[in-house]
Design an enzyme around this catalytic site. Structure first.
Site, short mmCIF file in Angstrom:
data_model
loop_
_atom_site.label_atom_id
_atom_site.label_comp_id
_atom_site.label_asym_id
_atom_site.label_seq_id
_atom_site.Cartn_x
_atom_site.Cartn_y
_atom_site.Cartn_z
N ARG A 12 0.87 -1.19 0.00
CA ARG A 12 0.00 0.00 0.00
C ARG A 12 0.89 1.22 0.00
O ARG A 12 1.79 1.34 0.84
CB ARG A 12 -0.89 0.05 1.24
CG ARG A 12 -1.48 1.47 1.42
CD ARG A 12 -2.49 1.60 2.50
NE ARG A 12 -3.73 0.96 2.11
CZ ARG A 12 -4.91 1.27 2.65
NH1 ARG A 12 -5.00 2.19 3.58
NH2 ARG A 12 -6.00 0.67 2.26
N HIS A 29 -7.50 0.78 -6.10
CA HIS A 29 -7.69 0.06 -4.83
C HIS A 29 -8.50 -1.22 -5.11
O HIS A 29 -9.66 -1.35 -4.69
CB HIS A 29 -8.43 0.97 -3.84
CG HIS A 29 -8.42 0.49 -2.43
ND1 HIS A 29 -7.64 -0.57 -1.98
CD2 HIS A 29 -9.12 0.91 -1.34
CE1 HIS A 29 -7.84 -0.75 -0.69
NE2 HIS A 29 -8.75 0.12 -0.28
N GLN A 82 -10.52 -3.56 -2.48
CA GLN A 82 -11.76 -2.97 -1.97
C GLN A 82 -12.95 -3.32 -2.88
O GLN A 82 -14.06 -3.56 -2.41
CB GLN A 82 -11.60 -1.45 -1.88
CG GLN A 82 -12.84 -0.71 -1.42
CD GLN A 82 -13.18 -0.95 0.06
OE1 GLN A 82 -12.32 -0.85 0.90
NE2 GLN A 82 -14.43 -1.27 0.35
N ASP A 141 -16.81 8.36 -1.21
CA ASP A 141 -15.49 8.18 -0.58
C ASP A 141 -15.06 9.56 -0.09
O ASP A 141 -15.67 10.58 -0.44
CB ASP A 141 -14.50 7.62 -1.63
CG ASP A 141 -13.12 7.33 -1.05
OD1 ASP A 141 -12.99 7.22 0.19
OD2 ASP A 141 -12.16 7.22 -1.84
N CYS A 197 -16.16 2.90 1.29
CA CYS A 197 -15.03 2.02 1.60
C CYS A 197 -14.53 2.22 3.03
O CYS A 197 -13.89 1.33 3.58
CB CYS A 197 -13.91 2.25 0.61
SG CYS A 197 -13.39 3.98 0.49
N ARG A 235 -13.95 -7.18 3.40
CA ARG A 235 -12.55 -6.95 3.03
C ARG A 235 -11.73 -8.18 3.41
O ARG A 235 -10.88 -8.64 2.67
CB ARG A 235 -11.96 -5.73 3.77
CG ARG A 235 -12.57 -4.38 3.43
CD ARG A 235 -12.44 -4.01 1.97
NE ARG A 235 -11.08 -4.15 1.45
CZ ARG A 235 -10.06 -3.34 1.74
NH1 ARG A 235 -10.22 -2.30 2.52
NH2 ARG A 235 -8.87 -3.54 1.20
#
Ligand code: CP
Ligand code: NVA
Length: 316
Positions: free
Chosen positions: A108, A135, A138, A230, A271, A299
């Site tokens: 990440r 991402h 996700q 988001d 998310c 997740r």
């Protein structure tokens, strides 16, 4: 035809077909059901995975750790101050060293090119746990949550509203258009997704028999089955927060916007982490329409599926 993802990287969903994505969702669903019955697997027994984090994380980090341990593997967390990635040592050298010691590597961080370079040199599966651009893990959790809620994916109407060119908007656009979900991205024009990515996703949508629309009008939430948002300033963009709040205020997900879908079955997704009062009101995120904690739980099940499919022995 049976799907095998053994040895594959997981960098963006561009590299995965609808059939392969479905395979990962099915595997996650199976592992989730087994875990709820108290049954854990051994498919990562003897496997060691490195978890590289340049940016902070709650869900992604914990999902890799728990998903790995549940399957009998060993995860090692390496934060930004723990290793020299790209500073005193090149990314390529770090990749080759970690690839000799570990069986899989999660990354990440900031630049998407870093995860690509790790994948190029590591010689073991590399998984993208979020970059400035994408991402993808996700999206698996989001697709699984939608499938659990509606019983299917194809034909649903999905709306992302907010910062239309961030890692989430980019990845959602890819995932939804590959899986036959009609997708609308609503954002002020200065935050529209890049033309090249839109064109690529239009191709996926045409192949899957669904639509992709880019809009600046919040009224285009009409008939949405899912409203997704988001944060307005992603990690690394903190200096832009005030400017974004001013720009994105009309794009906030509040009760009036949820009502504007014209459906009482629309769900709210995010998310997380969320900034209540910015991109979503407390009223909406706490409402019965909100499935944000189902997403968060998923997740773990979906990240576990990615590790098992690319690295593990699925029969164990
Ligand atoms: N959604 C998500 O990636 O959360 P974290 O930043 O906590 O990992
Ligand atoms: N766009 C957000 C996603 C967090 C999971 C960020 O990059 O900060």
């Amino acid at each position: 035809m049976s799907v095998s993802l053994k040895g594959r990287n997981f960098i963006t969903l561009k590299d995965y077909s609808a059939e392969e994505i479905t395979y990962l969702l099915d595997l996650a669903e199976r592992k989730k059901k087994l875990k709820k019955q108290g049954i854990l697997g051994h498919s990562l027994k003897g496997k060691n995975v490195a978890l590289l984090f340049e940016k902070p994380s709650t869900r992604t980090r914990c999902s890799f750790v728990v998903g790995c341990v549940d399957e009998g593997g060993y995860p090692e967390y390496l934060g930004r101050d723990d290793i020299q990635l790209g500073h005193k040592e090149t990314v390529a050298d770090t990749a080759r060293v970690l690839g000799r010691i570990f069986d899989g590597i999660e990354f990440r961080g900031f630049k998407h090119s870093t995860v690509e370079e790790l994948a190029k040199y590591a010689g073991v599966p590399v998984w993208n746990g979020l970059t400035d651009e994408y991402h993808p893990t996700q999206i698996l959790a989001d697709l699984l949550t939608m499938r659990e809620h509606f019983g299917h994916l194809a034909g649903l109407h999905f709306v992302f509203i907010g910062d239309g060119r961030n890692n989430m908007a980019n990845s959602l656009m890819i995932g939804m258009s590959k899986m036959g979900v009609n997708c609308t991205i609503i954002a002020p024009e200065s935050l529209h997704p890049k033309k090249e990515l839109v064109e690529l996703c239009e191709g996926y949508a045409a192949a899957a028999g669904c639509t992709l629309k880019i809009s600046s009008d919040p009224a285009d939430v009409k008939s949405a089955d899912v409203i997704y948002t988001d944060v307005w300033a992603s990690m690394g963009e903190e200096a832009k927060t005030a400017e974004r709040i001013a720009l994105l205020r009309p794009y906030q997900v509040n009760s009036a916007l949820m009502k504007a879908t014209g459906k009482d079955t629309t769900i709210f997704m995010h998310c997380l982490p969320a900034v209540r009062g910015n991109e979503v009101t407390a009223e909406v995120i706490e409402s019965p329409a909100s499935v944000v904690f189902d997403e968060a739980e998923n997740r773990m099940h979906t990240i576990k599926a990615v590790m098992v499919a690319t690295l593990g022995n699925e029969d164990d």
